[in-house]
Design a protein around this motif. Structure first.
Motif, PDB file in Angstrom:
ATOM      1  N   GLU A  87      69.249  86.930  27.494  1.00 44.05           N
ATOM      2  CA  GLU A  87      70.569  86.302  27.474  1.00 44.05           C
ATOM      3  C   GLU A  87      70.545  84.890  28.064  1.00 44.05           C
ATOM      4  O   GLU A  87      71.535  84.160  27.980  1.00 44.05           O
ATOM      5  CB  GLU A  87      71.570  87.152  28.264  1.00 44.05           C
ATOM      6  CG  GLU A  87      71.742  88.571  27.741  1.00 44.05           C
ATOM      7  CD  GLU A  87      72.263  88.596  26.316  1.00 44.05           C
ATOM      8  OE1 GLU A  87      73.170  87.800  26.015  1.00 44.05           O
ATOM      9  OE2 GLU A  87      71.760  89.402  25.503  1.00 44.05           O
ATOM     10  N   LYS A  88      69.422  84.519  28.656  1.00 53.05           N
ATOM     11  CA  LYS A  88      69.339  83.232  29.349  1.00 53.05           C
ATOM     12  C   LYS A  88      68.648  82.173  28.496  1.00 53.05           C
ATOM     13  O   LYS A  88      67.728  82.468  27.747  1.00 53.05           O
ATOM     14  CB  LYS A  88      68.588  83.405  30.669  1.00 53.05           C
ATOM     15  CG  LYS A  88      68.462  82.126  31.493  1.00 53.05           C
ATOM     16  CD  LYS A  88      67.739  82.389  32.809  1.00 53.05           C
ATOM     17  CE  LYS A  88      67.572  81.099  33.605  1.00 53.05           C
ATOM     18  NZ  LYS A  88      66.885  81.322  34.902  1.00 53.05           N
ATOM     19  N   SER A  89      69.099  80.933  28.636  1.00 55.62           N
ATOM     20  CA  SER A  89      68.434  79.790  28.011  1.00 55.62           C
ATOM     21  C   SER A  89      67.660  79.049  29.097  1.00 55.62           C
ATOM     22  O   SER A  89      68.251  78.609  30.094  1.00 55.62           O
ATOM     23  CB  SER A  89      69.464  78.853  27.364  1.00 55.62           C
ATOM     24  OG  SER A  89      70.149  79.501  26.311  1.00 55.62           O
ATOM     25  N   TYR A  90      66.374  78.896  28.909  1.00 55.76           N
ATOM     26  CA  TYR A  90      65.501  78.326  29.937  1.00 55.76           C
ATOM     27  C   TYR A  90      65.219  76.844  29.679  1.00 55.76           C
ATOM     28  O   TYR A  90      65.241  76.382  28.531  1.00 55.76           O
ATOM     29  CB  TYR A  90      64.177  79.079  29.967  1.00 55.76           C
ATOM     30  CG  TYR A  90      64.287  80.523  30.401  1.00 55.76           C
ATOM     31  CD1 TYR A  90      64.176  80.883  31.735  1.00 55.76           C
ATOM     32  CD2 TYR A  90      64.495  81.530  29.461  1.00 55.76           C
ATOM     33  CE1 TYR A  90      64.268  82.214  32.143  1.00 55.76           C
ATOM     34  CE2 TYR A  90      64.587  82.868  29.853  1.00 55.76           C
ATOM     35  CZ  TYR A  90      64.476  83.198  31.192  1.00 55.76           C
ATOM     36  OH  TYR A  90      64.568  84.519  31.578  1.00 55.76           O
ATOM     37  N   ASN A  91      64.926  76.116  30.768  1.00 51.05           N
ATOM     38  CA  ASN A  91      64.467  74.749  30.561  1.00 51.05           C
ATOM     39  C   ASN A  91      63.024  74.799  30.053  1.00 51.05           C
ATOM     40  O   ASN A  91      62.398  75.867  30.045  1.00 51.05           O
ATOM     41  CB  ASN A  91      64.614  73.895  31.831  1.00 51.05           C
ATOM     42  CG  ASN A  91      63.716  74.357  32.975  1.00 51.05           C
ATOM     43  OD1 ASN A  91      62.573  74.765  32.774  1.00 51.05           O
ATOM     44  ND2 ASN A  91      64.240  74.284  34.199  1.00 51.05           N
ATOM     45  N   LEU A  92      62.513  73.680  29.627  1.00 51.70           N
ATOM     46  CA  LEU A  92      61.215  73.668  28.950  1.00 51.70           C
ATOM     47  C   LEU A  92      60.085  74.155  29.859  1.00 51.70           C
ATOM     48  O   LEU A  92      59.233  74.946  29.440  1.00 51.70           O
ATOM     49  CB  LEU A  92      60.912  72.253  28.435  1.00 51.70           C
ATOM     50  CG  LEU A  92      59.674  72.087  27.549  1.00 51.70           C
ATOM     51  CD1 LEU A  92      59.650  73.112  26.419  1.00 51.70           C
ATOM     52  CD2 LEU A  92      59.627  70.665  26.983  1.00 51.70           C
ATOM     53  N   GLU A  93      60.073  73.727  31.096  1.00 48.93           N
ATOM     54  CA  GLU A  93      59.009  74.130  32.017  1.00 48.93           C
ATOM     55  C   GLU A  93      59.027  75.640  32.254  1.00 48.93           C
ATOM     56  O   GLU A  93      57.985  76.301  32.243  1.00 48.93           O
ATOM     57  CB  GLU A  93      59.148  73.394  33.357  1.00 48.93           C
ATOM     58  CG  GLU A  93      58.881  71.897  33.293  1.00 48.93           C
ATOM     59  CD  GLU A  93      60.099  71.098  32.847  1.00 48.93           C
ATOM     60  OE1 GLU A  93      61.144  71.718  32.512  1.00 48.93           O
ATOM     61  OE2 GLU A  93      60.003  69.860  32.826  1.00 48.93           O
ATOM     62  N   ASP A 135      67.020  76.052  26.418  1.00 49.98           N
ATOM     63  CA  ASP A 135      68.310  75.376  26.502  1.00 49.98           C
ATOM     64  C   ASP A 135      68.215  74.144  25.609  1.00 49.98           C
ATOM     65  O   ASP A 135      67.919  73.034  26.064  1.00 49.98           O
ATOM     66  CB  ASP A 135      68.595  74.982  27.958  1.00 49.98           C
ATOM     67  CG  ASP A 135      69.982  74.384  28.150  1.00 49.98           C
ATOM     68  OD1 ASP A 135      70.615  74.021  27.132  1.00 49.98           O
ATOM     69  OD2 ASP A 135      70.425  74.252  29.299  1.00 49.98           O
ATOM     70  N   HIS A 136      68.448  74.332  24.312  1.00 49.33           N
ATOM     71  CA  HIS A 136      68.163  73.290  23.329  1.00 49.33           C
ATOM     72  C   HIS A 136      69.013  72.032  23.515  1.00 49.33           C
ATOM     73  O   HIS A 136      68.519  70.914  23.327  1.00 49.33           O
ATOM     74  CB  HIS A 136      68.326  73.830  21.909  1.00 49.33           C
ATOM     75  CG  HIS A 136      69.687  74.332  21.579  1.00 49.33           C
ATOM     76  ND1 HIS A 136      70.108  75.589  21.924  1.00 49.33           N
ATOM     77  CD2 HIS A 136      70.729  73.728  20.946  1.00 49.33           C
ATOM     78  CE1 HIS A 136      71.352  75.754  21.503  1.00 49.33           C
ATOM     79  NE2 HIS A 136      71.744  74.653  20.908  1.00 49.33           N
TER      80      HIS A 136
END
Length: 232
Positions: free
Chosen positions: A17-23, A224-225
């Protein structure tokens, strides 16, 4: 679809359910890779385009700063002095009529195809063999060229081609699990930056609508696009 215990265990490390940053996403994709081989890291980018419209067909190429981690076999269709140029640049297979006949017979032990413009009338006959595999040379992605040496070197170094599929998604390789996180970040950023620059003028609304990365056998990680695209 039933999944094995290893996949389920890997999925438990990721909050779907979570959107992650790229790292964070890179670290999670690598952590969730459970195969014994050096898995490929793949990316899927959902675009707000309608590929049924010719003016919204997104395709191109980009040189990944750190390559793909794969040994790419390059075939070049050319004649005369261009054959030596291609060979000196590292092409695995170089030729004209005889090589075309070999491919026409069904041989496809290569990963990329380059051709000079004067060869395309003959290479076009290979559409049924090369087309379904996405191997047909195309000037839009730089694989129909007089400068065969330059393109061969780029392909060997990690230049990838991409094309939006029928549902508006770009699929691509961006490296290997064994790559350092920073190198994967550089590769992903290079691809996304190129995609953003290729936004069709006729595409309306939000252009990049979703980004996911995953290892070959592992679960996907949602990015997190919006935040990532804004930082390009």
């Amino acid at each position: 679809m039933a999944r094995g215990k290893q996949y389920q265990a890997a999925s438990g490390k990721i909050d779907s359910e979570k959107s992650y940053n790229l790292e964070e996403a890179i670290a999670l994709a690598k952590e969730a890779a459970f195969a014994k081989f050096d898995e490929t890291i793949d990316i899927a980018v959902k675009l707000g385009v309608n590929p049924k419209h010719a003016d919204q067909m997104v395709r191109g190429s980009v040189s990944l700063p750190h390559g793909t981690g794969r040994d790419v076999k390059v075939l070049v269709f050319c004649k005369g002095d261009k054959q030596k140029d291609a060979q000196d640049a590292g092409a695995d297979f170089v030729g004209d009529d005889e090589l075309i006949a070999r491919v026409q017979d069904g041989w496809t032990d290569f990963d990329k195809v380059v051709a000079t413009p004067d060869m395309m009338a003959q290479v076009g006959k290979l559409g049924k063999v090369l087309g379904p595999r996405g191997l047909m040379p195309n000037p839009k992605v730089g694989t129909v060229t007089q400068d065969v040496a330059k393109v061969v070197k780029e392909l060997k170094a990690g230049m990838i081609e991409f094309r939006v599929d029928k549902v508006g998604i770009i699929h691509s390789v961006v490296g290997k699990k064994s790559f350092e996180d920073g190198k994967l970040k550089d590769n992903i950023t290079a691809l996304l930056d190129t995609l953003v620059k290729l936004k069709p003028a006729s595409a309306k609304g939000q252009y990049v609508r979703g980004i996911y990365i995953s290892a070959t056998m592992g679960p996907r990680v949602k990015l997190d696009h919006s935040k990532i695209v804004n930082e390009l």
